[in-house]
Design a protein around this motif. Structure first.
Motif, mmCIF file in Angstrom:
data_model
loop_
_atom_site.group_PDB
_atom_site.id
_atom_site.type_symbol
_atom_site.label_atom_id
_atom_site.label_comp_id
_atom_site.label_asym_id
_atom_site.label_seq_id
_atom_site.Cartn_x
_atom_site.Cartn_y
_atom_site.Cartn_z
ATOM 1 N N THR A 154 -14.656 107.161 -9.756
ATOM 2 C CA THR A 154 -13.671 106.070 -9.813
ATOM 3 C C THR A 154 -13.884 105.128 -10.982
ATOM 4 N N GLU A 155 -15.071 105.128 -11.563
ATOM 5 C CA GLU A 155 -15.414 104.113 -12.560
ATOM 6 C C GLU A 155 -14.462 104.141 -13.748
ATOM 7 N N TYR A 156 -14.096 105.352 -14.165
ATOM 8 C CA TYR A 156 -13.216 105.463 -15.331
ATOM 9 C C TYR A 156 -11.814 104.944 -15.005
ATOM 10 N N HIS A 157 -11.334 105.232 -13.789
ATOM 11 C CA HIS A 157 -10.018 104.729 -13.381
ATOM 12 C C HIS A 157 -10.006 103.203 -13.350
ATOM 13 N N VAL A 158 -11.097 102.629 -12.836
ATOM 14 C CA VAL A 158 -11.189 101.164 -12.761
ATOM 15 C C VAL A 158 -11.165 100.563 -14.157
ATOM 16 N N LEU A 159 -11.903 101.175 -15.086
ATOM 17 C CA LEU A 159 -11.969 100.658 -16.455
ATOM 18 C C LEU A 159 -10.594 100.686 -17.117
ATOM 19 N N ARG A 199 -23.220 99.332 -12.756
ATOM 20 C CA ARG A 199 -23.095 98.426 -13.892
ATOM 21 C C ARG A 199 -22.662 97.046 -13.391
ATOM 22 N N ILE A 200 -23.299 95.994 -13.896
ATOM 23 C CA ILE A 200 -22.937 94.646 -13.483
ATOM 24 C C ILE A 200 -21.516 94.341 -13.948
ATOM 25 N N CYS A 201 -20.716 93.689 -13.091
ATOM 26 C CA CYS A 201 -19.316 93.434 -13.443
ATOM 27 C C CYS A 201 -19.212 92.233 -14.394
#
Length: 628
Positions: A454-459, A586-588
């Motif tokens: 999901t990380e790439y979608h969030v970015l 990763r810290i937001c």
């Protein structure tokens, strides 16, 4: 050949084999090569009946010289190979990180009509364990039963270890309770599986049942305690082992404890090991222990202590240098790391890991020219072929510097297709520098590599939001809300008073929850007065079709795991003492901005280790210079 000459050749071959077997036992490669050369020049090696090539195969296999071993093996006629030759090569392949070739050799062995024995099956199970390949391992289990080797304790132990690595505890139990006798190794493998998959408390139950405990079993139990945050229980067991059982901790045990401390962030246990090593080894600290010690301090956020350990080590090798350079890189001290490289060249030969650490150091500190030079010298000066890790570091370095086109060119020159680390680095750079169209293309490639991440979608969703393209941002977030991809929960840890305290977003399970949230309200109030404004455009709320308003998004941001861990640290430690926090992701950006201000308001140094690096917050700024 006349009889006297034949006798002489046979006697000479016998002496050669005896010398080579001694070389194999001692892994003495240099003398073995000289004997090999002599056997070739005298013609003794030309005759398969001398069995010199078989013995040479064993020497090269024991020394990890796989290319030479395989060449010798292929040159021996099948009529002059026995199952020991097949097994020796299989074992060497499994040990030296090419386990797939070991499995392939097992198939060749069957096709050649050679009959495996229980030692062969041990090698097979070891290869399957390294590959976490339970399917082939189960076939080997069938072979073990079919060929009547169930009474072989070594084979059963290796089979259990394979099942442990694969997480199949029901099979582990079936093998363990089906064994005719249990050795301390059998118990230790079983103990390791229970701790790993059923928890350290269940493991302690197994440990207490063991009729015999050695250093290995005790180390497994101790490491389980440390990794799970049971520091007090670990110290209690250490006291019992040292003073009750008179157990002396060897280098392997010390390194295992230090590695567990590094993974968990438990610097208390690491400090205890440091004192123990100084008392037992003095100034002549073992290089392996010293290297693991400085690595532990670096990974627990104490980079200054790590540097001091490094300076006082009496002996340093390439692994030691790699550890300190990597530690400095993680802490954003790139110039210091790069400055140490000339000194390293006077003491040790750099390897591929050295350049990975150096390129990371350049990337985290914005040393573009130095990074370009290291990437060039890697191959053309030091003769090291660049690996995918080096390309990933270079793409990250160029992307951070805004050299997006050059980063793309580096990817195009890669000899292998880019993996998700390489593409993920470029996507992160696109986010920082606003390259939306390129980010869309990269996301399509990343989805093909790992559709569940999901990380790439969030970015990309955040990029759409920042560009004002709310419809596209909401569309991506809707995909996440439908649960089409997995969302790894963010978890933060803080270690105080000998215990680990864990927090997730919105967590209210801690015994001091009320105090934590009172502190959180106070902290947010002071943050707002200092100019903090929550960045709700980056807050992703999934799992519901409910449309969240601004206040709900703010409250979700305020209760991120990092902020809760900071609040707990503020109420449970003395004023002005540093806080050390670990996070699995990763810290937001919002937490990063908030904690910078917190470090200034409360006059605290706050060190956070996220998935890829350390952030040292102090006096309102961060060591990463706001780009991570």
């Amino acid at each position: 050949m006349k009889w006297p000459l034949f006798q002489a050749a046979t006697s000479l071959s016998h002496h050669f084999r005896a010398l080579l077997r001694a070389c194999a036992r001692r892994s003495s490669l240099g003398p073995a090569k000289k004997l090999h050369a002599l056997a070739l020049t005298t013609g003794l090696a030309a005759s398969p009946s001398s069995f010199l090539c078989n013995t040479l195969l064993h020497v090269y296999a024991s020394c990890g010289e796989l290319t030479c071993a395989r060449k010798l093996f292929d040159g021996i006629p099948d009529s002059h190979k026995d199952n020991v030759d097949w097994t020796v090569l299989m074992g060497s392949l499994a040990r030296h990180r090419v386990p797939f070739e070991a499995l392939r050799l097992f198939v060749e062995m069957g096709n050649a009509g050679a009959r495996p024995d229980d030692v062969t099956l041990v090698c097979l199970f070891n290869a399957c364990a390294r590959l976490i390949n339970a399917d082939v391992g189960m076939q080997g289990h069938g072979w073990l039963v079919k060929m009547g080797f169930e009474s072989s304790t070594k084979a059963s132990n290796a089979l259990m270890d394979m099942y442990v690595k694969s997480g199949l505890m029901s099979e582990v139990r079936r093998v363990f309770f089906g064994m005719e006798e249990w050795t301390v190794v059998s118990w230790t493998v079983f103990l390791d599986g229970v701790i790993r998959w059923e928890g350290v408390l269940s493991g302690r139950g197994v440990f207490d049942q063991m009729p015999e405990r050695n250093e290995v079993a005790s180390t497994v139990m101790l490491v389980g305690y440390v990794e799970s945050g049971y520091t007090q229980e670990a110290f209690s067991l250490l006291h019992e082992a040292i003073f009750g059982w008179c157990m002396r901790l060897n280098s392997v045990t010390l390194c295992s404890l230090l590695s567990a401390s590094a993974q968990s962030g438990d610097v208390m246990m690491g400090k205890w090991v440091h004192v123990y090593a100084l008392k037992t080894m003095g100034k002549h600290m073992d290089v392996m222990v010293g290297t693991t010690l400085l690595d532990m301090y670096a990974k627990c956020g104490r980079i200054n202590t790590a540097t001091k350990v490094f300076e006082y080590l009496p002996v340093r090798n390439a692994v030691t240098w790699n550890a300190i350079i990597s530690g400095l890189a993680m802490h954003g001290l790139g110039k210091v790391a790069v400055g140490m490289f000339p000194q390293m060249l006077r003491e040790a030969k750099p390897d591929d890991l050295t350049f990975t650490s150096l390129l990371n150091a350049c990337s985290h500190s914005g040393l573009l020219d130095e990074g370009r030079r290291f990437f060039h010298d890697l191959q053309f000066v030091y003769g090291i072929r660049p690996k995918v890790e080096h390309y990933a570091c270079m793409v990250d370095l160029l992307g951070r510097a805004g050299e997006i086109e050059e980063a793309e060119m580096v990817i195009k020159t890669m000899p292998v297709p880019p993996n998700e680390v390489v593409l993920g680095s470029l996507l992160g750079s696109c986010h920082v520098h606003g390259k939306l169209q390129l980010a869309e293309r990269i996301l399509n490639q990343l989805v093909q590599l790992d559709p569940q991440n999901t990380e790439y979608h969030v970015l990309l969703s955040n990029m759409y939001a920042l560009e004002g393209k709310l419809e596209k941002a909401n569309s991506l977030r809707h995909v996440l809300r439908r649960g089409a991809t997995r969302k790894v929960p963010g978890i933060s840890f803080i270690h105080t008073d000998g215990k680990f305290h864990q927090f997730s977003a919105g967590d209210k399970s801690h015994p001091r929850t009320r105090e934590i949230y009172v502190m959180l309200d106070e902290m947010i109030r002071r943050l707002r007065l200092a100019g903090y404004s929550p960045n709700t455009s980056l807050q992703l709320l999934t799992g519901s079709d409910h449309v969240f308003n601004e206040e709900e998004k703010e409250q979700a941001l305020f209760s991120h795991s990092e902020k809760l861990a900071v609040c707990f640290g503020l109420i449970s430690t003395r004023a002005r003492t540093p806080l050390y926090i670990m996070k699995n992701l990763r810290i937001c950006q919002d937490c990063h901005a908030a904690i910078k201000i917190v470090s200034d308001i409360y006059e605290r140094e706050i060190v956070i280790r996220d998935r890829s690096r350390f952030h040292h917050f102090k006096h309102g700024s961060c060591s990463c210079c706001d780009y991570w």
